[in-house]
Design an enzyme around this catalytic site. Structure first.
Site, PDB file in Angstrom:
ATOM      1  N   HIS A 150     -47.660 -16.468  38.205  1.00 49.20           N
ATOM      2  CA  HIS A 150     -47.098 -15.588  39.228  1.00 49.20           C
ATOM      3  C   HIS A 150     -46.285 -16.454  40.194  1.00 49.20           C
ATOM      4  CE1 HIS A 150     -50.738 -12.894  38.225  1.00 49.20           C
ATOM      5  NE2 HIS A 150     -49.705 -12.606  37.470  1.00 49.20           N
ATOM      6  N   GLU A 165     -46.710 -17.262  44.031  1.00 50.46           N
ATOM      7  CA  GLU A 165     -47.929 -17.953  44.468  1.00 50.46           C
ATOM      8  C   GLU A 165     -47.651 -19.456  44.498  1.00 50.46           C
ATOM      9  OE1 GLU A 165     -50.236 -14.235  42.412  1.00 50.46           O
ATOM     10  OE2 GLU A 165     -50.644 -16.238  41.639  1.00 50.46           O
ATOM     11  N   HIS A 224     -53.727 -19.816  40.918  1.00 51.72           N
ATOM     12  CA  HIS A 224     -53.065 -18.633  41.502  1.00 51.72           C
ATOM     13  C   HIS A 224     -53.218 -18.608  43.025  1.00 51.72           C
ATOM     14  CE1 HIS A 224     -52.342 -15.991  37.885  1.00 51.72           C
ATOM     15  NE2 HIS A 224     -53.067 -16.960  37.358  1.00 51.72           N
ATOM     16  N   GLU A 283     -58.107 -18.841  42.783  1.00 50.78           N
ATOM     17  CA  GLU A 283     -57.302 -18.066  43.730  1.00 50.78           C
ATOM     18  C   GLU A 283     -57.350 -18.765  45.086  1.00 50.78           C
ATOM     19  OE1 GLU A 283     -55.477 -15.477  43.071  1.00 50.78           O
ATOM     20  OE2 GLU A 283     -56.259 -14.705  41.153  1.00 50.78           O
TER      21      GLU A 283
HETATM   22 ZN    ZN Z   1     -51.652 -14.618  40.531  1.00 44.09          ZN
END
Ligand code: ZN
Length: 382
Positions: free
Chosen positions: A174, A177, A267, A343
């Site tokens: 992504h 990010e 992420h 994350e």
């Molecule tokens: Zn992500």
């Protein structure tokens, strides 16, 4: 006084830029309201990443309004969020930010003529290319171009170490990010620091494969979540294709050649103000032994750094209900790997906050060092 009169201008026409100017209302000589929208990812409805420059603002009290914030991919990411601003493109400080009736607002009085604003400290493709060149020159490093993207950019992978256990770190599926690539910069700097005793031991026991940026097209284009074809790469790991997801296809093919014992997919999360892992609960071949190693990794990381915690995170998938199109699940199922999604927050890591910078690139790099310290503790059992 200069003979040239400045007027306020906004641009995002650069590497990783994203904004659309709606209008500038220069009500008074020392005040202005600047209305903006975030552009959506190409061929996709997703948007949230922004990164733009404003000029001609010295001494002007500017009120910025991002009018379409409420329709973004994760509107629950805005409450409690603070915009990052920089005047040197090196230091990115947080400024107070309001989210009211779907509009994100913040004030800035120009200390100089120029300022840059971003959703998070950017990691540009220019910096990525510098990282690739620097790491490729380090002793003992093999560089692989695993494939190319739809826009013709390279998927770069670094191989380090000589040990029998294959370890994969990959980031930025992504592209918005950006903290994920800061993490990879920290990881690669530590893995090329052969004077570090933990690094030397790890490289003797494992071989690392590191992909610092899975989505260079989206990164350059200023996307939040998708590649040049509007595809979310972290939903492509069951059946990647050359037409939609060559980035995943080439990385998965390389993993099939090396096998995977341990993997981390890096992420950022819009809403939760803390670092956390998501695991692979719910994969068909789940075993308690495999799951216990994932749990132990998080517990050990929490013990070695105040920048990690295990209380907050996502809900776990029910038995047999894992989404195998997501990389962490696919890699755990396909290879029996200890696999996890890291994350990191766009806001801050609230258990150990930094009022000036919030969560940042530098802190993301340091968290990578802690992850390697824990891996060194656990490598014999993985
Ligand atoms: Zn992500």
């Amino acid at each position: 006084m200069s003979l040239i009169q400045n007027t306020i201008a906004v641009t995002a026409a650069f590497d990783s830029g994203n904004i659309q100017l709606v209008g500038i209302d220069s009500g008074g000589s020392h005040a202005a309201r600047i209305d903006l929208n975030i552009a959506h990812d190409r061929q996709s409805d997703f948007y949230q990443w922004f990164h733009f420059r404003v000029s001609g603002v010295k001494g002007t009290s500017c009120t910025f309004r991002i009018l379409n914030a409420g329709g973004s991919a994760y509107p629950f990411g805005w409450p409690g969020y603070k915009v990052r601003v920089s005047t040197d493109r090196i230091h990115w400080r947080m400024i107070p930010t309001r989210y009211v009736d779907g509009v994100l607002e913040f004030e800035w009085t120009g200390t100089g003529d120029l300022a840059w604003f971003a959703y998070f400290q950017p990691y540009t493709m220019e910096r990525h290319d510098d990282l690739v060149a620097r790491i490729a020159l380090a002793p003992g490093v093999k560089h692989h171009e695993l494939g190319q993207t739809l826009d013709g950019r390279s998927i770069d992978c670094f191989e380090l170490g000589t040990g029998p256990k294959p370890i994969w770190f990959y980031a930025r599926q992504h592209p918005g990010e950006s903290m994920a690539e800061w993490f990879m910069e920290g990881l690669l700097e530590r893995l090329t620091d052969t004077a570090n005793p933990a690094t030397a031991a790890l490289l003797a026991k494992a071989t690392f494969y590191c992909v610092p940026n899975m989505n260079p097209d989206g990164s350059f284009r200023g996307h939040l979540r998708t590649n040049a074809a509007g595809v979310n790469l972290n939903r492509e790991w069951l059946t990647p294709t050359p037409e939609k997801s060559p980035e995943v296809l080439c990385v998965l093919a390389a993993m099939d050649r090396t096998g995977v014992d341990f993997a981390m997919d890096v992420h950022g999360d819009e809403a939760i103000p803390a670092n956390f892992f998501a695991g692979f609960e719910g994969i068909p071949s789940w075993t308690e032994t495999q799951g216990a190693k994932y749990t132990e990794f998080g517990q050990r990381l929490e013990a070695v750094t105040p920048d990690f915690q295990t209380a907050k995170g996502y809900d776990k998938a029910a038995p047999g209900r894992a989404n195998l199109s997501m990389s962490t699940n696919q890699v755990a199922e396909r290879f029996g790997a200890v696999s996890m999604t890291l994350e990191m927050p766009f806001k801050d890591h609230d258990p150990n906050p930094d009022a000036e910078f919030g969560w940042s690139g530098e802190r993301s790099k340091t968290l990578a060092h802690a992850c390697l310290d824990v891996l060194a503790e656990m490598i014999d059992g993985i």
